[in-house]
Design an enzyme around this catalytic site. Structure first.
Site, PDB file in Angstrom:
ATOM      1  N   ASP A  52       0.978  -1.090  -0.267  1.00 43.44           N
ATOM      2  CA  ASP A  52      -0.159   0.046   0.024  1.00 43.44           C
ATOM      3  C   ASP A  52       0.763   1.302   0.130  1.00 43.44           C
ATOM      4  OD1 ASP A  52       0.929  -0.192   2.891  1.00 43.44           O
ATOM      5  OD2 ASP A  52      -0.592   0.679   3.467  1.00 43.44           O
ATOM      6  N   GLU A  87       3.485   1.580   2.614  1.00 43.02           N
ATOM      7  CA  GLU A  87       4.593   0.766   2.405  1.00 43.02           C
ATOM      8  C   GLU A  87       4.502  -0.439   3.452  1.00 43.02           C
ATOM      9  OE1 GLU A  87       8.017   3.926   2.610  1.00 43.02           O
ATOM     10  OE2 GLU A  87       7.874   3.245   0.508  1.00 43.02           O
TER      11      GLU A  87
HETATM   12  C1  NOJ Z   1       7.494   2.656   8.207  1.00 42.24           C
HETATM   13  C2  NOJ Z   1       6.425   3.692   7.962  1.00 42.24           C
HETATM   14  O1  NOJ Z   1       5.221   3.065   8.457  1.00 42.24           O
HETATM   15  C3  NOJ Z   1       6.300   3.680   6.470  1.00 42.24           C
HETATM   16  O2  NOJ Z   1       5.081   4.123   5.940  1.00 42.24           O
HETATM   17  C4  NOJ Z   1       7.466   4.250   5.860  1.00 42.24           C
HETATM   18  O3  NOJ Z   1       7.262   4.394   4.583  1.00 42.24           O
HETATM   19  C5  NOJ Z   1       8.557   3.462   6.146  1.00 42.24           C
HETATM   20  N1  NOJ Z   1       8.743   3.246   7.704  1.00 42.24           N
HETATM   21  C6  NOJ Z   1       9.985   4.112   5.723  1.00 42.24           C
HETATM   22  O4  NOJ Z   1      10.223   5.240   6.469  1.00 42.24           O
HETATM   23  C1  NOJ Z   2       6.236   7.504   4.539  1.00 45.91           C
HETATM   24  C2  NOJ Z   2       5.005   7.298   3.785  1.00 45.91           C
HETATM   25  O1  NOJ Z   2       3.987   6.151   4.535  1.00 45.91           O
HETATM   26  C3  NOJ Z   2       5.104   6.889   2.559  1.00 45.91           C
HETATM   27  O2  NOJ Z   2       3.753   6.912   1.709  1.00 45.91           O
HETATM   28  C4  NOJ Z   2       5.822   7.888   1.802  1.00 45.91           C
HETATM   29  O3  NOJ Z   2       6.160   7.581   0.296  1.00 45.91           O
HETATM   30  C5  NOJ Z   2       7.347   7.973   2.439  1.00 45.91           C
HETATM   31  N1  NOJ Z   2       7.159   8.103   3.752  1.00 45.91           N
HETATM   32  C6  NOJ Z   2       8.332   8.823   1.807  1.00 45.91           C
HETATM   33  O4  NOJ Z   2       7.678  10.046   2.245  1.00 45.91           O
END
Ligand code: NOJ
Ligand code: NOJ
Length: 435
Positions: free
Chosen positions: A205, A208
Site C-alpha cells: 500500500d 509501504e
Molecule cells: C515505516 C512506515 O510506516 C512507512 O510508512 C514508511 O514508509 C517506512 N517506515 C519508511 O520510513
Molecule cells: C512514509 C509514507 O508512508 C510513504 O507514503 C512515503 O512515500 C514515504 N514516507 C516517503 O515520504
C-alpha cells in the site's frame, strides 16, 4: 525559558505549538491571510527538494533529512504527487520565464522517470524508491508498490496535454512521452501498459506496510487508465484507448467491493494489525483518482460516510485535538505505530492528512455548488479552513516549515523535516480553495 533553551540548541521546534501554551490560536478568519503568507514559502521549500545539488536531474527527494529518518531518496509516489503540484503552477502561469522554469522541472522529471523504468531493480515497474543517483534502492523494502506507475503516468499525462497545445512540442511528446507503439520506448505508455496488465496483482500500500489489494492503488490505477485512454485517442492509438477503458471499467467493479456497509475500507482483506480498515488513504484515493466523471466523487454518499468515520476516529484518538485549537488533527489510520522515526511507537497526525481533508471539503463545496444552499457551501468552505488552521498551528511559526507529522499530544513537529509531500499537499489544497 524553555523556548530560549530550545532556540539555543537550534532545535527545529517552536514552543508556541506546545500543548499548554498554544499559538495565538489560528482562527478560520485568519486562514486567507495565512494562506497568502504560506503559499510562497511552501513553494520555495518544495522547489528546494527538486534536483538538489548532489542528486541526478529530475530527482525529487522525499525530504532533505538524511538520517532519523533517512528520506533522501526519490520515492516514485511522492515525486509524482509533488510534480503534479508543479504542473498546477505551470498551468496557472502566463509569464514565459516562469513557464520555462516549470517546464524544465517537468522535462527533467520525465527523463528521470524513464530512467527509473529502465533501471535494473528488484521489482521492476513497481519499484517504490531510488537512490538520488538513479540506481534502484536494493535493500529490504515493501515492494512492489503499484500506485507508483499510475501516479507517475497521471502527472506526465497532464504534462503531455499541456505540451500538445504547442505544435512545436509534438515531436518530443510522441518520442518520449507517448509513442503509440508496442513495445513502447516512451514513459507514459510504458506505465499504462504496466498498469493495464498488472492491476490485479497485489502490492504494498501507499504506506509501504501492507501487502494486498488497496482502494488507493486501485483508484489511481483506474484514473491513469481513464486519462491515458484520452491521451491515446489524441495520439491516434485507438486500440490502446479501448483496452485501457475496458480495464478501467473492470477496476470500477472491483473498487465497488471496498464498501463495507458503513465506509470504504482501505484494503480488501483487512490486515490483522489494522482491524478498523479506516484510512486516510481512502480520501487520498478519491482526490488523486478524481477523473471528473462522478465515479467515487467527493460528494458520493460512500465517500461522505468514510470521511465522517475518519474524522471521528482521529478526533477521539489524539489528545492534541482537545488543546483548544481549531480543526481536527488527521493521521494516516487509527492503529498507526509509526512516529516518523520508529515503527513500534504511537502514530501521529500528518500535515498531509490535514491538507487532504481541507482539499476534500473545498472540492465538496465546489462540486456540489449547483445543488446546495449557499449556507451549506459556506459551511464546507469553513470546514476546509479549519483543517488548514490546524496545520498552521503546528508548523514552525517563524519560517512556515512543515515536517511529516506533529505529535499527537504535544503538537510539536515530528518525523522527516520539510517533507516535500507536506508542501505539495498544502499547495493542492489551496488550489482547490479558489473557484
Ligand atoms: C515505516 C512506515 O510506516 C512507512 O510508512 C514508511 O514508509 C517506512 N517506515 C519508511 O520510513
Ligand atoms: C512514509 C509514507 O508512508 C510513504 O507514503 C512515503 O512515500 C514515504 N514516507 C516517503 O515520504
Amino acid at each position: 525559558m524553555f523556548s530560549v533553551i530550545l532556540f539555543l540548541l537550534g532545535l527545529n521546534v517552536s514552543a508556541e505549538t506546545f500543548e499548554t501554551s498554544p499559538v495565538p490560536s489560528v482562527m478560520t478568519r485568519d486562514v486567507p491571510a495565512m494562506i497568502q503568507l504560506q503559499k510562497p514559502r511552501a513553494l520555495s521549500y518544495l522547489l528546494q527538494n527538486i534536483s538538489p545539488a548532489d542528486t541526478a536531474l529530475g530527482v525529487v527527494v522525499a525530504s532533505p533529512s538524511k538520517s532519523e529518518p533517512d528520506y533522501y531518496y526519490h520515492w516514485v509516489r511522492d515525486a509524482a504527487l509533488v510534480m503534479a503540484s508543479v504542473q498546477d503552477r505551470l498551468e496557472k502561469t502566463s509569464e514565459s520565464r516562469e513557464r520555462q522554469f516549470y517546464e524544465k522541472k517537468l522535462f527533467d522529471f520525465a527523463a528521470f522517470s524513464r530512467r527509473n523504468q529502465l533501471a535494473r531493480t528488484l521489482s521492476g515497474f513497481g519499484e517504490p524508491k531510488f537512490f538520488v543517483d538513479g540506481r534502484g534502492f536494493d535493500g529490504p523494502w515493501g515492494r512492489p508498490q503499484n500506485d507508483g506507475p499510475a501516479l507517475r503516468a497521471l502527472t506526465l499525462i497532464r504534462f503531455a496535454k499541456h505540451l500538445l497545445k504547442d505544435p512545436l512540442n509534438r515531436k518530443y511528446v510522441v518520442e518520449h512521452l507517448y509513442d503509440s507503439k508496442l513495445p513502447t520506448q516512451s514513459a507514459i505508455k510504458a506505465d499504462l501498459e504496466y498498469v493495464s496488465h498488472h492491476w490485479r496483482a497485489p502490492s504494498f500500500d501507499l504506506w509501504e506496510e501492507v501487502f494486498g489489494e488497496h482502494f488507493y492503488t486501485h483508484m489511481v490505477q483506474r484514473a491513469s487508465l481513464v486519462e491515458g485512454a484520452k491521451l491515446a485517442e489524441m495520439l491516434k492509438d485507438p486500440e490502446a484507448a479501448r483496452f485501457y477503458r475496458t480495464e478501467a471499467i473492470k477496476l470500477e467493479a472491483k473498487l465497488k467491493s471496498y464498501w463495507n456497509g458503513r465506509y470504504i475500507g482501505a484494503t480488501r482483506t483487512p490486515s490483522e494489525n489494522k482491524p478498523s480498515n479506516l484510512d486516510l488513504a481512502v480520501v487520498l484515493g478519491v482526490l488523486h483518482g478524481d477523473t471528473q466523471d462522478g465515479f467515487y466523487s467527493v460528494n458520493s454518499p460512500q465517500v461522505r460516510a468514510s470521511v465522517q468515520h475518519l474524522e471521528e476516529a482521529f478526533y477521539n484518538l489524539y489528545r492534541v485535538n482537545r488543546n483548544g485549537q481549531i480543526g481536527i488533527a488527521i493521521g494516516r489510520y487509527p492503529e498507526d505505530t509509526y512516529d516518523g522515526v520508529q515503527t513500534n511507537s504511537l502514530g501521529n497526525p500528518w500535515f498531509l492528512g490535514n491538507h487532504a481533508l481541507a482539499e476534500y471539503y473545498y472540492k465538496l463545496a465546489k462540486d456540489s455548488s449547483k445543488k446546495i444552499s449557499p449556507l451549506q457551501r459556506a459551511e464546507w468552505m469553513q470546514k476546509g479552513d479549519e483543517f488548514l488552521a490546524r496545520s498552521f498551528s503546528h508548523m514552525n511559526q517563524s519560517n512556515g516549515s512543515f515536517s511529516e507529522q506533529f505529535h499527537r499530544t504535544s503538537g510539536y513537529m515530528q518525523g522527516a523535516r520539510d517533507l516535500t509531500w507536506s508542501y505539495a499537499s498544502f499547495l493542492t489544497a489551496t488550489e482547490a480553495r479558489q473557484f
